[in-house]
Design an enzyme around this catalytic site. Structure first.
Site, PDB file in Angstrom:
ATOM      1  N   ARG A 254       3.721   0.959 -10.728  1.00  0.00           N
ATOM      2  CA  ARG A 254       2.802   1.389  -9.674  1.00  0.00           C
ATOM      3  C   ARG A 254       1.974   2.589 -10.117  1.00  0.00           C
ATOM      4  O   ARG A 254       0.833   2.759  -9.682  1.00  0.00           O
ATOM      5  CB  ARG A 254       3.583   1.692  -8.395  1.00  0.00           C
TER       6      ARG A 254
ATOM      7  N   SER B 125      10.168   7.062  -3.202  1.00  0.00           N
ATOM      8  CA  SER B 125      10.912   7.455  -2.000  1.00  0.00           C
ATOM      9  C   SER B 125      11.965   8.456  -2.436  1.00  0.00           C
ATOM     10  O   SER B 125      12.703   8.209  -3.389  1.00  0.00           O
ATOM     11  CB  SER B 125      11.599   6.249  -1.351  1.00  0.00           C
TER      12      SER B 125
ATOM     13  N   ARG C 181      14.529  -7.261  -9.012  1.00  0.00           N
ATOM     14  CA  ARG C 181      14.644  -7.543  -7.586  1.00  0.00           C
ATOM     15  C   ARG C 181      14.079  -8.929  -7.272  1.00  0.00           C
ATOM     16  O   ARG C 181      13.018  -9.290  -7.783  1.00  0.00           O
ATOM     17  CB  ARG C 181      13.903  -6.488  -6.757  1.00  0.00           C
TER      18      ARG C 181
ATOM     19  N   ARG D  92       4.256  -5.542  -6.795  1.00  0.00           N
ATOM     20  CA  ARG D  92       5.602  -5.976  -6.414  1.00  0.00           C
ATOM     21  C   ARG D  92       6.067  -7.068  -7.378  1.00  0.00           C
ATOM     22  O   ARG D  92       5.680  -8.224  -7.269  1.00  0.00           O
ATOM     23  CB  ARG D  92       5.596  -6.488  -4.965  1.00  0.00           C
TER      24      ARG D  92
ATOM     25  N   GLU E 159       2.937   3.101  -1.430  1.00  0.00           N
ATOM     26  CA  GLU E 159       4.180   3.774  -1.829  1.00  0.00           C
ATOM     27  C   GLU E 159       4.366   3.763  -3.340  1.00  0.00           C
ATOM     28  O   GLU E 159       4.183   2.744  -3.996  1.00  0.00           O
ATOM     29  CB  GLU E 159       5.379   3.093  -1.163  1.00  0.00           C
TER      30      GLU E 159
END
Length: 428
Positions: free
Chosen positions: A391, A351, A261, A276, A348
């Site tokens: 993460r 999801s 990403r 990130r 987070e």
């Protein structure tokens, strides 16, 4: 993608649903384009039919010696042949304009998604586990990690910011986390392991909804392919342009892959550490289901993600995302946030979402209900992280850190670490 028939019959409801996501009313524009598109298509069809009819009539008129009629018909055919290409171009342009408008719109939020504009309006619905009570001040992973093999400086020299070079015991811990997650999802939670492509064509990224709106968040190669931002892209597209047997649904699939990403939309956020990254690993879960299986599969996927955190004894909480904070392709999302003592915050880590038939329409993925031979319906797709590997590594480092800088290995991971009890501070 949206159903034009639904918009025609429920224009006000369609606008009201999108308004919950902050989208201005658009149904009237869609319906006007739809009317123009259908009118042009009808005119084109009628023109083509008349051209064919007149062409046949020419021979008949000549056979009857009616040269005047034959000449008039020839003139009409000639005029139609000259005008139809322009009409075809108009019809094509109108259809493309309508397609582009509808394709850029987000999914309609579920009634379960609470009203709200952004993450401040998300609703906490569950907590699990009690954060550890440290007898020293816990540090962030970016402070603990370098002495244990989490090397940001080496990665920056070769790749720039938002990359990491993992060495020795740290690299093994990341591998152990990924393998543990994959094994748990396949042996306990009913997902089939896949090894999908990491490069996909544009229509695949369009199918799962990253294109056209979020191109800047992706990496594209010089030959037009795209690096996957998540294996959801590859897994969901495995059923594109197919008619599935309803008797074989739901279909649960999973993969452990690198993800890529650009993080264009997160400038300035989490620039320090491993939260990130441009390149990271993730175990993704995707389910292809019939509409009446959607909710049961959503709950199953949620429990599958939670099972990893609970087995690793990492405290977490669940948030139901409000309509304004939902991803573009989804109808309902529950975020899992893990406790990070170094930050003193929940962050987070997964999801879990249902997309309804939104992606299926873009991919033309259908199923035939069991016992039927003709009719088909669009499948529903669901996706979730089970979990983000990097993460989870961060969460293990922060929650299992010791005062001397070492990190205890969670019991569930020890078989994957060759019996290693802890990460030790050492010269790497």
């Amino acid at each position: 993608m949206h159903d034009l028939k639904y918009i025609r019959e429920n224009a006000a409801d369609f606008d009201a649903a999108l308004a919950r996501r902050g989208v201005e009313p658009v149904a009237a524009t869609i319906l006007a384009l739809d009317e123009e598109n259908r009118s042009l298509a009808t005119r084109l069809q009628e023109g083509q039919a008349r051209r064919n009819e007149a062409s046949k009539a020419i021979g008949k008129a000549k056979g009857q010696g009616d040269e005047e009629t034959a000449q008039a018909l020839m003139a009409e055919v000639s005029e139609l042949k000259a005008s139809l290409p322009e009409l075809e171009d108009q019809a094509r342009a109108a259809a493309e304009k309508l397609q582009n408008l509808v394709a850029a719109l987000p999914n309609l939020p579920s009634a379960e998604a609470p009203d709200g504009a952004d993450e401040e309006d998300n609703v906490e619905i569950k907590r699990w586990g009690t954060p550890r009570d440290f007898d020293f001040t816990p540090r962030e992973h970016s402070d603990i990690g370098p002495a244990l093999g989490l090397d940001f400086e080496t990665a920056a020299r070769m790749s720039g910011a938002r990359f990491a070079f993992l060495r020795g015991q740290m690299a093994r811990l990341q591998r152990a986390i990924g393998q543990y997650m994959l094994d748990k999802q396949t042996t306990e939670n009913g997902y089939t392991e896949c090894a999908p492509p990491l490069l996909v064509r544009e229509e695949a990224v369009f199918g799962t909804g990253q294109l056209p709106k979020f191109a800047e968040d992706l990496f594209q190669t010089t030959d037009g392919r795209w690096l996957i931002p998540t294996s959801e892209t590859s897994l969901a597209n495995s059923v594109r342009e197919q008619i599935l047997d309803g008797a074989h649904l739901p279909q649960r699939i999973t993969a452990l892959t690198p993800c890529f990403r650009s993080e264009a939309g997160s400038a300035g956020r989490d620039t320090k550490g491993y939260i990130r990254q441009h390149q990271f690993e993730k175990v993704e879960m995707v389910t292809v289901a019939q509409p009446d299986q959607d909710e049961a599969e959503f709950q199953h996927m949620l429990a599958s993600a939670e099972s990893i955190l609970e087995a690793l004894e990492l405290p977490y909480r669940n948030l139901m995302l409000c309509a304004g904070d939902l991803g573009a392709t989804v109808r309902k999302t529950i975020d899992l946030e893990v406790w990070l003592p170094g930050q003193g915050a929940y962050r987070e880590i997964s999801s879990v979402s249902t997309c309804g038939e939104y992606q299926a329409r873009r991919m033309n993925a259908r199923y035939r209900p069991e016992g039927e031979t003709k009719g088909t319906q669009f499948v529903h797709t669901l996706n979730g992280s089970g979990l983000a590997v990097g993460r989870t590594l961060v969460a293990v480092l922060e929650n299992y850190q010791q005062e001397d800088g070492s990190v205890t290995i969670p019991e569930a991971l020890k078989p994957y670490m060759g019996g290693m009890e802890k990460l030790e501070v050492a010269t790497i």
